[in-house]
Write a protein that holds these residues in place. Structure first.
Motif, PDB file in Angstrom:
ATOM      1  N   HIS A   1      -3.313  35.647  21.817  1.00 50.49           N
ATOM      2  CA  HIS A   1      -3.217  37.170  21.361  1.00 50.49           C
ATOM      3  C   HIS A   1      -2.275  37.058  19.999  1.00 50.49           C
ATOM      4  O   HIS A   1      -1.237  36.091  19.932  1.00 50.49           O
ATOM      5  CB  HIS A   1      -2.919  37.946  22.216  1.00 50.49           C
ATOM      6  N   SER A   2      -2.236  37.993  19.239  1.00 47.59           N
ATOM      7  CA  SER A   2      -1.288  38.237  18.259  1.00 47.59           C
ATOM      8  C   SER A   2       0.073  38.719  18.827  1.00 47.59           C
ATOM      9  O   SER A   2       0.188  39.197  19.957  1.00 47.59           O
ATOM     10  CB  SER A   2      -1.812  39.129  17.377  1.00 47.59           C
ATOM     11  N   PRO A   3       1.194  38.307  18.150  1.00 47.10           N
ATOM     12  CA  PRO A   3       2.645  38.906  18.881  1.00 47.10           C
ATOM     13  C   PRO A   3       2.467  40.272  18.883  1.00 47.10           C
ATOM     14  O   PRO A   3       1.950  41.136  18.193  1.00 47.10           O
ATOM     15  CB  PRO A   3       3.657  38.447  17.702  1.00 47.10           C
ATOM     16  N   PRO A   4       3.247  41.058  19.929  1.00 44.47           N
ATOM     17  CA  PRO A   4       3.232  42.449  20.184  1.00 44.47           C
ATOM     18  C   PRO A   4       3.974  42.959  19.192  1.00 44.47           C
ATOM     19  O   PRO A   4       4.791  42.733  18.338  1.00 44.47           O
ATOM     20  CB  PRO A   4       3.962  42.524  21.583  1.00 44.47           C
ATOM     21  N   ARG A   5       3.180  44.345  18.746  1.00 40.26           N
ATOM     22  CA  ARG A   5       3.899  45.219  18.145  1.00 40.26           C
ATOM     23  C   ARG A   5       4.563  46.420  18.435  1.00 40.26           C
ATOM     24  O   ARG A   5       4.149  46.758  19.438  1.00 40.26           O
ATOM     25  CB  ARG A   5       2.768  45.717  16.896  1.00 40.26           C
ATOM     26  N   LYS A   6       5.396  47.080  17.620  1.00 40.99           N
ATOM     27  CA  LYS A   6       5.890  48.135  18.161  1.00 40.99           C
ATOM     28  C   LYS A   6       4.895  49.587  18.079  1.00 40.99           C
ATOM     29  O   LYS A   6       4.247  49.677  17.144  1.00 40.99           O
ATOM     30  CB  LYS A   6       7.243  48.733  17.422  1.00 40.99           C
ATOM     31  N   VAL A   7       4.885  50.250  19.199  1.00 42.36           N
ATOM     32  CA  VAL A   7       3.669  51.511  19.279  1.00 42.36           C
ATOM     33  C   VAL A   7       4.408  52.581  18.727  1.00 42.36           C
ATOM     34  O   VAL A   7       5.587  52.987  19.026  1.00 42.36           O
ATOM     35  CB  VAL A   7       3.241  51.535  20.668  1.00 42.36           C
ATOM     36  N   SER A   8       3.518  53.221  17.561  1.00 43.60           N
ATOM     37  CA  SER A   8       4.000  54.057  16.910  1.00 43.60           C
ATOM     38  C   SER A   8       3.662  55.494  17.800  1.00 43.60           C
ATOM     39  O   SER A   8       2.984  55.507  18.697  1.00 43.60           O
ATOM     40  CB  SER A   8       3.396  54.500  15.606  1.00 43.60           C
ATOM     41  N   VAL A   9       4.185  56.864  17.387  1.00 43.40           N
ATOM     42  CA  VAL A   9       3.926  57.917  18.237  1.00 43.40           C
ATOM     43  C   VAL A   9       2.600  58.213  18.096  1.00 43.40           C
ATOM     44  O   VAL A   9       1.816  58.927  19.086  1.00 43.40           O
ATOM     45  CB  VAL A   9       4.733  59.028  17.676  1.00 43.40           C
ATOM     46  N   LYS A  10       1.807  57.926  17.070  1.00 44.54           N
ATOM     47  CA  LYS A  10       0.639  58.358  16.692  1.00 44.54           C
ATOM     48  C   LYS A  10      -0.412  57.615  17.703  1.00 44.54           C
ATOM     49  O   LYS A  10      -1.285  57.955  18.250  1.00 44.54           O
ATOM     50  CB  LYS A  10       0.099  58.187  15.095  1.00 44.54           C
ATOM     51  N   ASP A  11      -0.175  56.163  17.805  1.00 39.72           N
ATOM     52  CA  ASP A  11      -0.741  55.377  18.862  1.00 39.72           C
ATOM     53  C   ASP A  11      -0.735  55.820  20.119  1.00 39.72           C
ATOM     54  O   ASP A  11      -1.576  55.788  20.923  1.00 39.72           O
ATOM     55  CB  ASP A  11      -0.284  53.735  18.482  1.00 39.72           C
ATOM     56  N   GLN A  12       0.588  56.134  20.482  1.00 40.27           N
ATOM     57  CA  GLN A  12       0.765  56.764  21.883  1.00 40.27           C
ATOM     58  C   GLN A  12      -0.014  58.016  22.127  1.00 40.27           C
ATOM     59  O   GLN A  12      -0.561  58.124  23.088  1.00 40.27           O
ATOM     60  CB  GLN A  12       2.043  57.043  22.013  1.00 40.27           C
ATOM     61  N   GLN A  13      -0.096  58.725  21.096  1.00 40.94           N
ATOM     62  CA  GLN A  13      -1.002  59.961  21.457  1.00 40.94           C
ATOM     63  C   GLN A  13      -2.400  59.818  21.315  1.00 40.94           C
ATOM     64  O   GLN A  13      -3.175  60.361  22.078  1.00 40.94           O
ATOM     65  CB  GLN A  13      -0.715  60.940  19.996  1.00 40.94           C
ATOM     66  N   ASP A  14      -2.857  58.725  20.359  1.00 36.52           N
ATOM     67  CA  ASP A  14      -4.317  58.327  20.459  1.00 36.52           C
ATOM     68  C   ASP A  14      -4.586  57.709  21.875  1.00 36.52           C
ATOM     69  O   ASP A  14      -5.698  57.690  22.098  1.00 36.52           O
ATOM     70  CB  ASP A  14      -4.666  57.298  19.457  1.00 36.52           C
ATOM     71  N   TRP A  15      -3.779  57.092  22.560  1.00 40.40           N
ATOM     72  CA  TRP A  15      -4.064  56.274  23.696  1.00 40.40           C
ATOM     73  C   TRP A  15      -3.809  57.280  24.995  1.00 40.40           C
ATOM     74  O   TRP A  15      -3.950  56.663  26.232  1.00 40.40           O
ATOM     75  CB  TRP A  15      -3.220  54.833  23.978  1.00 40.40           C
ATOM     76  N   LYS A  16      -3.393  58.468  24.724  1.00 44.91           N
ATOM     77  CA  LYS A  16      -3.317  59.253  25.781  1.00 44.91           C
ATOM     78  C   LYS A  16      -4.236  59.795  26.224  1.00 44.91           C
ATOM     79  O   LYS A  16      -5.217  60.776  25.746  1.00 44.91           O
ATOM     80  CB  LYS A  16      -2.378  60.513  25.505  1.00 44.91           C
ATOM     81  N   ILE A  17      -5.022  59.341  27.290  1.00 43.87           N
ATOM     82  CA  ILE A  17      -6.325  59.848  27.987  1.00 43.87           C
ATOM     83  C   ILE A  17      -6.068  60.923  28.866  1.00 43.87           C
ATOM     84  O   ILE A  17      -5.045  60.893  29.853  1.00 43.87           O
ATOM     85  CB  ILE A  17      -6.938  58.634  28.605  1.00 43.87           C
ATOM     86  N   PRO A  18      -6.545  62.001  28.793  1.00 41.39           N
ATOM     87  CA  PRO A  18      -6.683  63.057  29.867  1.00 41.39           C
ATOM     88  C   PRO A  18      -7.265  62.565  31.189  1.00 41.39           C
ATOM     89  O   PRO A  18      -8.082  61.968  31.250  1.00 41.39           O
ATOM     90  CB  PRO A  18      -7.182  64.336  29.119  1.00 41.39           C
ATOM     91  N   PRO A  19      -6.683  63.391  32.285  1.00 40.66           N
ATOM     92  CA  PRO A  19      -6.927  62.989  33.329  1.00 40.66           C
ATOM     93  C   PRO A  19      -8.490  63.540  33.686  1.00 40.66           C
ATOM     94  O   PRO A  19      -8.939  64.347  33.031  1.00 40.66           O
ATOM     95  CB  PRO A  19      -6.181  63.750  34.356  1.00 40.66           C
ATOM     96  N   CYS A  20      -9.385  62.908  34.565  1.00 38.43           N
ATOM     97  CA  CYS A  20     -10.716  63.271  34.769  1.00 38.43           C
ATOM     98  C   CYS A  20     -10.721  64.440  35.873  1.00 38.43           C
ATOM     99  O   CYS A  20     -10.181  64.401  36.799  1.00 38.43           O
ATOM    100  CB  CYS A  20     -11.558  62.076  35.540  1.00 38.43           C
ATOM    101  N   ILE A  21     -11.015  65.737  35.139  1.00 38.08           N
ATOM    102  CA  ILE A  21     -11.468  67.059  36.070  1.00 38.08           C
ATOM    103  C   ILE A  21     -12.680  67.165  36.083  1.00 38.08           C
ATOM    104  O   ILE A  21     -13.616  67.372  34.902  1.00 38.08           O
ATOM    105  CB  ILE A  21     -10.532  67.806  35.228  1.00 38.08           C
ATOM    106  N   SER A  22     -13.456  67.572  37.112  1.00 39.14           N
ATOM    107  CA  SER A  22     -14.636  67.872  37.357  1.00 39.14           C
ATOM    108  C   SER A  22     -14.829  69.173  37.246  1.00 39.14           C
ATOM    109  O   SER A  22     -14.203  70.078  37.434  1.00 39.14           O
ATOM    110  CB  SER A  22     -15.179  67.403  38.779  1.00 39.14           C
ATOM    111  N   SER A  23     -15.941  69.550  36.435  1.00 36.72           N
ATOM    112  CA  SER A  23     -16.356  70.803  36.327  1.00 36.72           C
ATOM    113  C   SER A  23     -17.134  71.334  37.209  1.00 36.72           C
ATOM    114  O   SER A  23     -17.660  72.710  37.357  1.00 36.72           O
ATOM    115  CB  SER A  23     -17.284  70.997  34.911  1.00 36.72           C
ATOM    116  N   TRP A  24     -17.641  70.691  38.535  1.00 36.18           N
ATOM    117  CA  TRP A  24     -18.249  71.215  39.531  1.00 36.18           C
ATOM    118  C   TRP A  24     -17.667  71.362  40.825  1.00 36.18           C
ATOM    119  O   TRP A  24     -17.954  71.904  41.777  1.00 36.18           O
ATOM    120  CB  TRP A  24     -19.528  70.226  39.784  1.00 36.18           C
TER     121      TRP A  24
END
Length: 336
Positions: A225-248
């Motif tokens: 793998h390539s060396p680790p890079r610093k995660v920007s704020v935009k990347d953190q927001q893009d990787w922020k996955i909302p929890p699964c909420i059922s509509s039923w």
């Protein structure tokens, strides 16, 4: 004192004048630690062997206790010898091979990740001598396996026959000390006949063979793998996955805000794109509606014209009838 007067004096024991040596300072007992009595050991935990006072564990103290080291697993440190490769460089990848079974291929070098260039000598065909030697070994192995199958078919019970079952004679000569205690005139040696005990063919097996599962194979080659890079704020927001909420279903009965429910639905992650076909459909509907309106208007005009012609025809017919009646009435009046 009464018992010592009755018993005879010891034989070979120490003389009465011998006095026991005074204990030295090194043999003096070490002072024992003060152990709280039973019922007052709240918060006290034994931390060394002296806390047990040569006794057992304390059942009211709920921690792992090993009095006199009993039950404690002995963990020995594994020492791996430092080896070198053909160029004299130290090979530290021996640590990666610890814990693997023999014959396992462990990829631990950078050269394992690169394409191997095979030389022409390695791809050359074997010589006639090597082919003959390999053919001979293969033939011997196959013959031995076939002979074993044939022998097992002729002797399914596995009983030994022939020279294996012949008795073995062993000459036994006693030592000089044993000859002294032997009765006079006795034999100076013996010949022992060793015969293998007969096997009962109906005896059930004494051992139960368990099938051992196959061990793990060689681990796959690692992926670089390539060396680790610093995660920007935009990347953190893009990787922020909302929890699964059922509509039923809402078993817990939580009150979920609408924005969280819509975010869990994934609608915000999709971009809205309007196709050009919607405009074409709207234009086609408008044109067809206008043509239909024109047709309806033309049909109404034709119906009005036909109705007007029919009305004019009826009026003309009524006019003619009135004029004829008037003309028929006028001559009659003149004749009178």
């Amino acid at each position: 004192r009464g018992l010592s007067a009755i018993l005879p004096p010891p034989v070979g024991g120490p003389s009465p004048s011998a006095q026991p040596a005074a204990p030295t300072a090194t043999a003096a007992e070490r002072p024992r630690k003060a152990i709280p009595p039973y019922g007052q050991r709240k918060g006290w935990v034994p931390k060394s062997q002296d806390d047990f006072a040569d006794g057992g564990a304390f059942p009211e103290i709920h921690v792992a206790q090993y009095p006199l080291g009993m039950g404690k697993k002995k963990t020995g440190a594994q020492v791996v010898a430092l080896t070198t490769d053909g160029q004299g460089n130290a090979r530290h990848d021996a640590l990666a091979r610890v814990g693997h079974r023999e014959g396992t291929k462990v990829y631990s070098q950078l050269a394992d990740l690169k394409d191997k260039q095979v030389s022409a000598d390695e791809l050359a065909k074997p010589s006639e001598e090597e082919v003959a030697e390999t053919q001979r070994k293969t033939k011997e192995a196959l013959e031995a396996r076939v002979e074993g199958k044939i022998a097992a078919a002729h002797n399914p019970l596995g009983l030994k026959k022939g020279k294996d079952a012949a008795p073995t004679f062993i000459r036994y000569t006693p030592s000089a000390a044993q000859q002294q205690h032997a009765p006079p005139g006795g034999p100076q040696g013996r010949v022992i006949r060793m015969v293998e005990a007969a096997q009962d063919p109906m005896e059930p097996p004494k051992f139960k063979h368990k099938r051992v599962p196959r061990g793990p194979g060689s681990p796959p080659a690692p992926v670089m793998h390539s060396p680790p890079r610093k995660v920007s704020v935009k990347d953190q927001q893009d990787w922020k996955i909302p929890p699964c909420i059922s509509s039923w279903k809402n078993i817990k009965g939580y009150t979920v805000p609408l924005d969280k429910r819509l975010a869990a639905d994934g609608r915000g992650l999709q971009e809205v794109q309007i196709s050009d076909k919607f405009a074409k459909l709207s234009e086609a509907l408008y044109v067809s509606e206008r043509a239909a309106r024109e047709e309806v208007e033309t049909r109404n005009q034709m119906q009005r014209r036909l109705a007007l012609k029919e009305k004019e025809a009826k009026e003309e017919e009524l006019r003619m009838l009135a004029q004829r009646a008037r003309e028929e009435r006028v001559p009659g009046a003149q004749g009178a």
